[in-house]
Design an enzyme around this catalytic site. Structure first.
Site, PDB file in Angstrom:
ATOM      1  NE  ARG A  63      41.151  21.540  -1.039  1.00 53.15           N
ATOM      2  CZ  ARG A  63      42.281  22.225  -1.073  1.00 53.15           C
ATOM      3  NH1 ARG A  63      42.856  22.617   0.047  1.00 53.15           N
ATOM      4  NH2 ARG A  63      42.834  22.545  -2.218  1.00 53.15           N
ATOM      5  CD  GLU A 100      51.037  28.044 -13.930  1.00 45.14           C
ATOM      6  OE1 GLU A 100      51.016  29.175 -14.423  1.00 45.14           O
ATOM      7  OE2 GLU A 100      50.056  27.520 -13.369  1.00 45.14           O
TER       8      GLU A 100
END
Length: 176
Positions: A63, A100
């Protein structure tokens, strides 16, 4: 040059539980398909980034490509792509980083940056800052002078800006 004072948030759709339960996804496709709002957003990004005297925008897959391409055209600067492994032809240089829940890698073509070029990193969204921080590290690895980062959206509650050691410009902020 000034741009009309409209709230770009009214053109960004929130989609709950995407891509997984508990995540609120901010969908910029609704902004992009409104010609007037998209032009205003690009005008505001141009005004925010222009003072950095950029040689090249570095767009993060995928994006980030959507914001960086029209912005590079407006600024009259170059554009390079930061991509996942196996997506760029020719010799590439990589940077591995922790997520993460796992690891990831970004690549840039080995000849994409001339050492010393002034570069701004572009993405659609700043959340935890991990991908932007990795992008900055990769660009420095190939000799870029990273002068800033810019995104359409920032999720301020996640503290991503604190992980970055360059100035950051964002158009829309959400606290959640």
């Amino acid at each position: 040059m000034t741009t009309p004072s409209i709230d770009l948030k009214q053109y960004i759709r929130g989609i709950p539980d995407f891509p997984k339960p508990g995540i609120l996804f901010y969908d910029i496709s609704t902004l992009m398909r409104n010609a007037d709002a998209w032009q205003i957003a690009m005008g505001r990004l141009t005004a925010a980034v222009a003072p950095w005297s950029v040689d090249v925008l570095a767009a993060i897959e995928s994006r980030g490509f959507l914001t960086a391409a029209p912005l590079a055209s407006r600024l009259g600067c170059g554009l390079v792509m930061l991509r996942k492994p196996g997506k760029l032809p020719g010799e590439t240089i990589s940077y591995d980083y922790d997520l993460e829940y796992g690891k990831d890698s970004l690549h840039i073509q080995a000849d994409a940056i001339v050492p010393g070029q002034r570069v701004v990193v572009m993405d659609d969204l700043l959340a935890t800052g991990g991908t932007l921080a990795a992008s900055i590290a990769l660009l420095r690895k190939v000799g870029a002078e990273v002068v800033g980062a810019a995104t359409l959206i920032e999720l301020t509650g996640l503290g991503g800006r604190d992980r970055l050691d360059v100035p950051v410009k964002t158009l829309v902020a959400y606290d959640d």
